[in-house]
Design a protein around this motif. Structure first.
Motif, PDB file in Angstrom:
ATOM      1  N   ARG A 115     -30.853  49.961   6.669  1.00 49.78           N
ATOM      2  CA  ARG A 115     -30.181  51.265   6.775  1.00 49.78           C
ATOM      3  C   ARG A 115     -29.223  51.519   5.627  1.00 49.78           C
ATOM      4  NH1 ARG A 115     -27.860  50.083  12.534  1.00 49.78           N
ATOM      5  NH2 ARG A 115     -27.315  48.323  11.250  1.00 49.78           N
ATOM      6  N   GLY A 116     -29.104  50.579   4.699  1.00 46.38           N
ATOM      7  CA  GLY A 116     -28.199  50.755   3.572  1.00 46.38           C
ATOM      8  C   GLY A 116     -26.803  50.262   3.869  1.00 46.38           C
ATOM      9  N   GLU A 117     -26.611  49.578   4.999  1.00 47.18           N
ATOM     10  CA  GLU A 117     -25.306  49.049   5.349  1.00 47.18           C
ATOM     11  C   GLU A 117     -25.263  47.568   5.028  1.00 47.18           C
ATOM     12  OE1 GLU A 117     -24.573  49.945   9.418  1.00 47.18           O
ATOM     13  OE2 GLU A 117     -24.748  52.097   9.127  1.00 47.18           O
ATOM     14  N   SER A 146     -24.215  41.632   8.304  1.00 50.80           N
ATOM     15  CA  SER A 146     -23.082  40.983   8.960  1.00 50.80           C
ATOM     16  C   SER A 146     -22.788  39.647   8.296  1.00 50.80           C
ATOM     17  CB  SER A 146     -23.391  40.778  10.440  1.00 50.80           C
ATOM     18  OG  SER A 146     -24.504  39.925  10.576  1.00 50.80           O
ATOM     19  N   GLY A 147     -21.578  39.172   8.460  1.00 50.39           N
ATOM     20  CA  GLY A 147     -21.149  37.910   7.873  1.00 50.39           C
ATOM     21  C   GLY A 147     -19.733  38.049   7.369  1.00 50.39           C
ATOM     22  N   VAL A 148     -19.191  36.966   6.895  1.00 50.39           N
ATOM     23  CA  VAL A 148     -17.812  36.965   6.421  1.00 50.39           C
ATOM     24  C   VAL A 148     -17.663  37.884   5.216  1.00 50.39           C
ATOM     25  CG1 VAL A 148     -15.977  35.527   5.484  1.00 50.39           C
ATOM     26  CG2 VAL A 148     -17.439  34.635   7.298  1.00 50.39           C
ATOM     27  N   ARG A 205     -16.098  45.430   4.379  1.00 50.15           N
ATOM     28  CA  ARG A 205     -15.736  46.541   5.271  1.00 50.15           C
ATOM     29  C   ARG A 205     -14.228  46.727   5.315  1.00 50.15           C
ATOM     30  NH1 ARG A 205     -19.896  44.318   8.542  1.00 50.15           N
ATOM     31  NH2 ARG A 205     -18.336  43.248   9.828  1.00 50.15           N
ATOM     32  N   LEU A 206     -13.461  45.623   5.333  1.00 51.69           N
ATOM     33  CA  LEU A 206     -12.009  45.703   5.333  1.00 51.69           C
ATOM     34  C   LEU A 206     -11.511  46.329   4.033  1.00 51.69           C
ATOM     35  CD1 LEU A 206      -9.295  45.061   6.677  1.00 51.69           C
ATOM     36  CD2 LEU A 206      -9.404  42.806   5.614  1.00 51.69           C
ATOM     37  N   GLU A 207     -12.078  45.907   2.917  1.00 54.36           N
ATOM     38  CA  GLU A 207     -11.689  46.484   1.623  1.00 54.36           C
ATOM     39  C   GLU A 207     -12.004  47.976   1.585  1.00 54.36           C
ATOM     40  OE1 GLU A 207     -13.824  44.215  -1.239  1.00 54.36           O
ATOM     41  OE2 GLU A 207     -12.289  42.658  -1.373  1.00 54.36           O
ATOM     42  N   GLY A 208     -13.165  48.338   2.127  1.00 56.13           N
ATOM     43  CA  GLY A 208     -13.544  49.755   2.161  1.00 56.13           C
ATOM     44  C   GLY A 208     -12.604  50.588   3.000  1.00 56.13           C
ATOM     45  N   SER A 209     -12.181  50.053   4.147  1.00 54.94           N
ATOM     46  CA  SER A 209     -11.274  50.805   5.020  1.00 54.94           C
ATOM     47  C   SER A 209      -9.880  50.896   4.404  1.00 54.94           C
ATOM     48  CB  SER A 209     -11.212  50.185   6.413  1.00 54.94           C
ATOM     49  OG  SER A 209     -10.629  48.900   6.330  1.00 54.94           O
TER      50      SER A 209
END
Length: 134
Positions: free
Chosen positions: A114-116, A119-121, A127-131
């Motif tokens: 899906r382009g996401e 999962s994993g560390v 994801r944290l950096e993006g948020s």
């Protein structure tokens, strides 16, 4: 007057055709060597571009008219200048390809279908950096 115009037209046309053939031969030799190096080495990197540019420039320096000493000078100068010009151009080209393909899930192993991000560390950190950036 008409004869002079026709001769000029023929001279310009012949020069354009010869120049186009030389450019086409240079381009075909460059990309052929680049693809050959990539195939033999198994890696698509900037050194394929540098090697192809250096070899192509040296070869075309060899076929320029002149004495043997002058041709040797042209080969050395062509080899050095070909590598010097092709290194930054090859690096920019590869970075542009990476940038263009970073959103393509088929070409990026870190993305799922899906382009996401998978999962994993590492995915959690991204994801944290993006948020935090948003």
């Amino acid at each position: 007057m008409r004869d002079a115009m026709e001769k000029r037209f023929i001279r310009v046309t012949r020069g354009s055709i010869v120049g186009g053939m030389r450019l086409g031969m240079f381009t075909a030799a460059f990309y052929g060597l680049q693809n050959l190096l990539a195939e033999k080495r198994g890696v698509h990197d900037v050194f394929n571009v540098v090697g192809a540019g250096s070899a192509t420039s040296a070869t075309f320096g060899l076929i320029l008219p002149g004495s043997l000493r002058w041709r040797a000078r042209n080969v050395m100068l062509g080899s050095i200048l070909g590598a010097a010009f092709c290194f930054p151009l090859g690096w920019i080209h590869l970075k542009l390809i990476e940038k263009a393909n970073e959103g393509n899930p088929a070409l990026n192993p870190d993305l799922d279908g899906r382009g996401e991000v998978k999962s994993g560390v590492g995915a959690a950190i991204e994801r944290l950096e993006g948020s935090l950036k948003a």
